[in-house]
Design an enzyme around this catalytic site. Sequence first.
Site, PDB file in Angstrom:
ATOM      1  N   HIS A 100      36.042  46.727  37.471  1.00  0.00           N
ATOM      2  CA  HIS A 100      35.527  44.976  37.798  1.00  0.00           C
ATOM      3  C   HIS A 100      34.487  44.385  39.534  1.00  0.00           C
ATOM      4  CE1 HIS A 100      36.814  40.630  39.901  1.00  0.00           C
ATOM      5  NE2 HIS A 100      36.924  40.688  38.868  1.00  0.00           N
ATOM      6  N   GLU A 169      31.144  38.878  33.683  1.00  0.00           N
ATOM      7  CA  GLU A 169      32.052  37.960  34.781  1.00  0.00           C
ATOM      8  C   GLU A 169      30.991  37.778  36.229  1.00  0.00           C
ATOM      9  OE1 GLU A 169      35.977  38.989  35.230  1.00  0.00           O
ATOM     10  OE2 GLU A 169      35.471  40.064  36.027  1.00  0.00           O
TER      11      GLU A 169
END
Length: 256
Positions: A100, A169
């Site tokens: 992430h 993302e």
Amino acid sequence: MTSPLVAVSLKMYFDRKRSLEYFDAVRDLALHTPAVRGGDVRLAVLPDFLTLPAACAALSSTAALVGAQDLAPADRGAFTGEVSGADLAALGCSCVEIGHAERRTIFGEDDAMIAAKTAAAVRNGLIPFLCVGEAERTTPEEAAHECFRQVERALANTGRPAETWIAYEPYWAIGAAEPAPADYVRAVCAQLRASLTHLGDAVTLVYGGSAGPGLLARLGDAVDGLFLGRFAHDPSALAEVVAEAAAARTGAATPA
């Protein structure tokens, strides 16, 4: 087509009481939604480490999956504060988030660390949930190239896993008021998917980054679902997205 995936990360937003209430709501959603019960929509929740056992217990009688937000690159050893993928698998986790933007930017994880964590997930039977994205908005072509580079480096030590979830993302959309523009996301994901054909049907490609209700229909078949954050921390919002995914599965949803 691949069954849509709706995954939600709780990050570190909830205290224990709220987490337990959320798991109960997800359990009810999974039990009373035919699309989830029948496997037409895959539902996954990624809570913090301390509430993972409670999540696994609450959702064990449902089709909903539980995942972790991180794991150690090694299974055993002198790694103070780390959590082993072997223990996550033994607990009942099905997947684990890796790479992430917050892990990369706040905690300094580089491509080598992410590749080691991906290998740890695969050898322990966990689905690697790879997060990829560009730091700043650019062209869809450049964004897709950067995402492909990140995927290739993450899989450098594993080859071709039986299953891989990839969350596109864009860093600049994480925590923003709105997700990245739908046409931009569709263009990036189309090019990224085309570059990953060598992985076959093992890839599930979803969008994350300020995602919430109403987005999935605008993205259409460019993605296989959504990776949600704060906009799905209200269980009713999560239920909306699951309903949208079920509609997309049956062809009722089309891009706007």
